[in-house]
Design a protein around this motif. Structure first.
Motif, PDB file in Angstrom:
ATOM      1  N   PHE A  74       0.861  -1.183   0.000  1.00  0.00           N
ATOM      2  CA  PHE A  74       0.000   0.000   0.000  1.00  0.00           C
ATOM      3  C   PHE A  74       0.898   1.235   0.000  1.00  0.00           C
ATOM      4  O   PHE A  74       1.581   1.508   0.979  1.00  0.00           O
ATOM      5  N   PRO A  75       0.899   2.004  -1.093  1.00  0.00           N
ATOM      6  CA  PRO A  75       1.911   3.055  -1.245  1.00  0.00           C
ATOM      7  C   PRO A  75       1.746   4.225  -0.272  1.00  0.00           C
ATOM      8  O   PRO A  75       2.697   4.938  -0.013  1.00  0.00           O
ATOM      9  N   HIS A  76       0.520   4.395   0.252  1.00  0.00           N
ATOM     10  CA  HIS A  76       0.285   5.552   1.124  1.00  0.00           C
ATOM     11  C   HIS A  76       0.641   5.253   2.572  1.00  0.00           C
ATOM     12  O   HIS A  76       0.527   6.125   3.423  1.00  0.00           O
ATOM     13  N   LEU A  77       1.034   4.016   2.850  1.00  0.00           N
ATOM     14  CA  LEU A  77       1.358   3.636   4.225  1.00  0.00           C
ATOM     15  C   LEU A  77       2.845   3.325   4.358  1.00  0.00           C
ATOM     16  O   LEU A  77       3.469   2.853   3.405  1.00  0.00           O
ATOM     17  N   THR A  78       3.386   3.573   5.538  1.00  0.00           N
ATOM     18  CA  THR A  78       4.776   3.199   5.781  1.00  0.00           C
ATOM     19  C   THR A  78       4.864   1.680   5.823  1.00  0.00           C
ATOM     20  O   THR A  78       3.858   0.980   5.884  1.00  0.00           O
ATOM     21  N   VAL A  79       6.114   1.205   5.795  1.00  0.00           N
ATOM     22  CA  VAL A  79       6.355  -0.236   5.866  1.00  0.00           C
ATOM     23  C   VAL A  79       5.658  -0.809   7.105  1.00  0.00           C
ATOM     24  O   VAL A  79       4.950  -1.810   7.040  1.00  0.00           O
ATOM     25  N   GLU A  80       5.855  -0.152   8.229  1.00  0.00           N
ATOM     26  CA  GLU A  80       5.255  -0.649   9.465  1.00  0.00           C
ATOM     27  C   GLU A  80       3.725  -0.659   9.375  1.00  0.00           C
ATOM     28  O   GLU A  80       3.071  -1.618   9.778  1.00  0.00           O
ATOM     29  N   GLN A  81       3.163   0.418   8.815  1.00  0.00           N
ATOM     30  CA  GLN A  81       1.699   0.471   8.686  1.00  0.00           C
ATOM     31  C   GLN A  81       1.184  -0.596   7.722  1.00  0.00           C
ATOM     32  O   GLN A  81       0.104  -1.156   7.926  1.00  0.00           O
ATOM     33  N   ASN A  82       1.948  -0.858   6.660  1.00  0.00           N
ATOM     34  CA  ASN A  82       1.581  -1.930   5.736  1.00  0.00           C
ATOM     35  C   ASN A  82       1.448  -3.256   6.475  1.00  0.00           C
ATOM     36  O   ASN A  82       0.521  -4.021   6.259  1.00  0.00           O
ATOM     37  N   VAL A  83       2.423  -3.490   7.361  1.00  0.00           N
ATOM     38  CA  VAL A  83       2.480  -4.765   8.070  1.00  0.00           C
ATOM     39  C   VAL A  83       1.381  -4.860   9.130  1.00  0.00           C
ATOM     40  O   VAL A  83       0.801  -5.915   9.341  1.00  0.00           O
ATOM     41  N   THR A  84       1.088  -3.731   9.791  1.00  0.00           N
ATOM     42  CA  THR A  84       0.169  -3.808  10.935  1.00  0.00           C
ATOM     43  C   THR A  84      -1.291  -3.606  10.563  1.00  0.00           C
ATOM     44  O   THR A  84      -2.169  -3.884  11.378  1.00  0.00           O
ATOM     45  N   LEU A  85      -1.573  -3.141   9.342  1.00  0.00           N
ATOM     46  CA  LEU A  85      -2.972  -2.819   8.998  1.00  0.00           C
ATOM     47  C   LEU A  85      -3.911  -4.006   9.235  1.00  0.00           C
ATOM     48  O   LEU A  85      -4.904  -3.892   9.960  1.00  0.00           O
ATOM     49  N   ALA A  86      -3.594  -5.139   8.633  1.00  0.00           N
ATOM     50  CA  ALA A  86      -4.504  -6.280   8.750  1.00  0.00           C
ATOM     51  C   ALA A  86      -4.563  -6.844  10.178  1.00  0.00           C
ATOM     52  O   ALA A  86      -5.660  -7.094  10.688  1.00  0.00           O
ATOM     53  N   PRO A  87      -3.419  -7.022  10.859  1.00  0.00           N
ATOM     54  CA  PRO A  87      -3.529  -7.477  12.250  1.00  0.00           C
ATOM     55  C   PRO A  87      -4.410  -6.564  13.096  1.00  0.00           C
ATOM     56  O   PRO A  87      -5.217  -7.019  13.895  1.00  0.00           O
ATOM     57  N   ARG A  88      -4.268  -5.250  12.889  1.00  0.00           N
ATOM     58  CA  ARG A  88      -5.045  -4.323  13.724  1.00  0.00           C
ATOM     59  C   ARG A  88      -6.523  -4.354  13.368  1.00  0.00           C
ATOM     60  O   ARG A  88      -7.391  -4.385  14.227  1.00  0.00           O
ATOM     61  N   LYS A  89      -6.823  -4.311  12.080  1.00  0.00           N
ATOM     62  CA  LYS A  89      -8.228  -4.185  11.691  1.00  0.00           C
ATOM     63  C   LYS A  89      -8.950  -5.523  11.660  1.00  0.00           C
ATOM     64  O   LYS A  89     -10.144  -5.587  11.937  1.00  0.00           O
ATOM     65  N   VAL A  90      -8.233  -6.578  11.295  1.00  0.00           N
ATOM     66  CA  VAL A  90      -8.900  -7.876  11.152  1.00  0.00           C
ATOM     67  C   VAL A  90      -8.822  -8.674  12.456  1.00  0.00           C
ATOM     68  O   VAL A  90      -9.823  -9.191  12.933  1.00  0.00           O
ATOM     69  N   MET A  91      -7.626  -8.720  13.028  1.00  0.00           N
ATOM     70  CA  MET A  91      -7.475  -9.526  14.244  1.00  0.00           C
ATOM     71  C   MET A  91      -7.612  -8.687  15.508  1.00  0.00           C
ATOM     72  O   MET A  91      -7.477  -9.205  16.613  1.00  0.00           O
ATOM     73  N   LYS A  92      -7.843  -7.377  15.331  1.00  0.00           N
ATOM     74  CA  LYS A  92      -8.075  -6.461  16.447  1.00  0.00           C
ATOM     75  C   LYS A  92      -6.925  -6.449  17.454  1.00  0.00           C
ATOM     76  O   LYS A  92      -7.132  -6.394  18.664  1.00  0.00           O
ATOM     77  N   VAL A  93      -5.705  -6.555  16.929  1.00  0.00           N
ATOM     78  CA  VAL A  93      -4.525  -6.475  17.782  1.00  0.00           C
ATOM     79  C   VAL A  93      -4.329  -5.021  18.208  1.00  0.00           C
ATOM     80  O   VAL A  93      -4.539  -4.103  17.417  1.00  0.00           O
ATOM     81  N   GLY A  94      -3.934  -4.801  19.459  1.00  0.00           N
ATOM     82  CA  GLY A  94      -3.722  -3.439  19.952  1.00  0.00           C
ATOM     83  C   GLY A  94      -2.529  -2.772  19.293  1.00  0.00           C
ATOM     84  O   GLY A  94      -1.674  -3.443  18.716  1.00  0.00           O
ATOM     85  N   ALA A  95      -2.449  -1.440  19.419  1.00  0.00           N
ATOM     86  CA  ALA A  95      -1.412  -0.675  18.725  1.00  0.00           C
ATOM     87  C   ALA A  95      -0.009  -1.108  19.142  1.00  0.00           C
ATOM     88  O   ALA A  95       0.874  -1.284  18.304  1.00  0.00           O
TER      89      ALA A  95
END
Lengths: 242, 227
Positions: free
Chosen positions: A92-113
């Motif tokens: 995802f070009p608009h997100l940093t590497v870290e945000q790319n990696v954490t997007l799905a865990p956070r939104k799908v698996m509801k992992v905390g920040a």
């Protein structure tokens, strides 16, 4: 134990063109299965069927114990267990590497920040890109982007990883760094299905090599199969590769 | 022809001009947000909606883009009044502007969404994101980023279009200017000054939206690309 993936006489057509003409294939847990073959042989389509990107028209396909494509498969649940990496990275070009990696865990698996950050640090270390967490994809080389894509899939803690010609867009040097990451995953016991044109790599990493031709499993075997092909089609394929 | 330029009336009418400026600004700001939201929802509806949703969105977009804004606002203000639904001028103006800019925004945003490579959608679905999550976190930010300059132009056109709202007795900047020239017969000076004020207002809006972009798209800032 059930295999991770079981194709039983799977058929797939795009309109009038039948791409898969009855595939039967098992991927045991912990194994690395490499699909090889010419363009148009159906290997990518077979791979994409495994996580529901393509629907099958006939036969049965079981993934992680679930039968797919009976019309009520929960694709979101399936895709939490099956990761896929594409030839074109698709970060995802608009997100940093870290945000790319954490997007799905956070939104799908509801992992905390905080936990997500740790997870990102862990998977980025696995692919050797810890220092790039705050970069944007376009600041990275192709090989680095592909490794981020692998990390992004790993962050979902998949049981099975699919690789669809992940090095085809890379030059030999960058190909090497991506393949090393995949090799390490194989050593860690990850179940994987790969489509690749890297025959040397296929020989090195595969528990099972499957040669596809005209939408069928033409020949299969261990790494030694490529040295002593039985069918003239595989002989010819191996010869053109060298 | 000895016409003597005289701007001395300005000090006398400064409070009126000031009120006009505020009304113009206020109308613009209050219309941009709902207009953007409406247009974005419409764009999403036209791409991902069921056939009835797509049809409704298409009818809205085409009906608004193919009729004059002044007729739309007349219909809201005078037309609905006939039926007994009386809106005050400001409300009618803001509703008309929102609906109007929403239709243009819908087309701009649709172009934005459609320009996103298919692989992005595929990657998002393969990470088990739901449809709405995919649109919200993956597609929308990229779509807005891609069409941002077009959106800015559209919002500026809308600010300039508030000038017709004096037609329904909303005393925004153009309305005030008209009154000044009718009292003083200083049309040349009054409209020249008014044009200058619009220029300043539009420049301010442009700078503000540029600031919004800097905050919203950190990637651009990081890469040092001027928007």
């Amino acid at each position: 134990m059930d295999p991770m993936v079981r194709f039983q006489d799977v058929h797939k057509s795009f309109g009038a063109v039948e791409v898969l003409k009855g595939i039967t294939l098992d991927v045991p847990r912990g194994d690395v299965v490499v699909l090889v073959g010419r363009s148009g042989s159906g290997k990518s389509t077979a791979l994409r069927c495994i996580n529901g990107l393509e629907t099958v028209n006939g036969g049965e396909l079981h993934v992680c114990g679930e039968k797919l494509h009976d019309g009520k498969t929960d694709l979101r649940k399936l895709r939490q267990e099956v990761g896929i990496v594409f030839q074109s990275y698709n970060l995802f070009p608009h997100l940093t590497v870290e945000q790319n990696v954490t997007l799905a865990p956070r939104k799908v698996m509801k992992v905390g920040a905080k936990e997500a950050k740790e997870l990102a640090a862990h998977v980025l270390a696995q692919v050797g890109l810890s220092e790039k967490a705050q970069s944007y994809p376009e600041q990275l080389s192709g090989g680095q982007q592909q490794r981020v894509a692998i990390a992004r899939s790993l962050a979902m803690k998949p049981k099975l990883m699919l690789f669809d010609e992940v090095t085809s867009a890379l030059d030999p040097e960058l190909t090497g760094e991506v393949l090393r990451v995949i090799e390490r995953l194989a050593q860690d016991g990850m179940t994987m299905v790969l489509v690749t044109h890297e025959m040397g790599f296929a020989r090195g990493v595969a528990d099972q090599i499957v040669f596809m031709h005209h939408g069928k499993v033409w020949e299969r075997g261990g790494a030694e199969m490529l040295r002593a092909p039985q069918t003239p089609e595989l002989q010819q394929f191996v010869a053109t590769d060298l | 022809m000895g016409y003597e330029f005289d701007f001395s009336f300005l000090s006398e009418y400064a409070p009126d001009l000031w009120r006009g400026v505020w009304l113009t600004l206020w109308m613009t700001v209050v219309s941009i947000v709902p207009g953007f939201v409406l247009g974005t929802l419409c764009a999403i509806g036209r791409i991902y909606g069921s056939p009835p949703v797509r049809r409704v969105a298409t009818i809205y977009v085409e009906a608004i883009r193919n009729t004059p804004l002044v007729i739309q606002v007349f219909w809201l203000f005078f037309g609905l009044a006939v039926l007994g639904a009386r809106l005050d001028a400001f409300t009618a103006a803001v509703i008309a502007l929102s609906i109007n800019v929403g239709a243009y925004t819908a087309e701009i945003m649709r172009a934005g969404f459609e320009s996103i490579p298919r692989g992005q959608r595929e990657a998002a679905s393969c990470l088990a994101l739901s449809g709405p999550q995919r649109v919200l976190y993956v597609e929308l930010p990229q779509a807005v980023e891609r069409v941002y300059p077009a959106l800015v132009s559209q919002f500026i056109l809308m600010m300039l279009a508030t000038s017709i709202m004096s037609q329904i007795s909303a005393e925004e900047l153009t309305g005030v200017a008209y009154q000044i020239q009718s009292f003083t017969f200083r049309g040349f000076e009054a409209y020249l000054v008014t044009a200058g004020i619009y220029l300043v207002l539009v420049t301010m809006l442009r700078l503000t939206l540029h600031g919004v972009a800097l905050a919203a798209f950190p990637r651009r800032r990081r890469l040092g690309t001027p928007l």
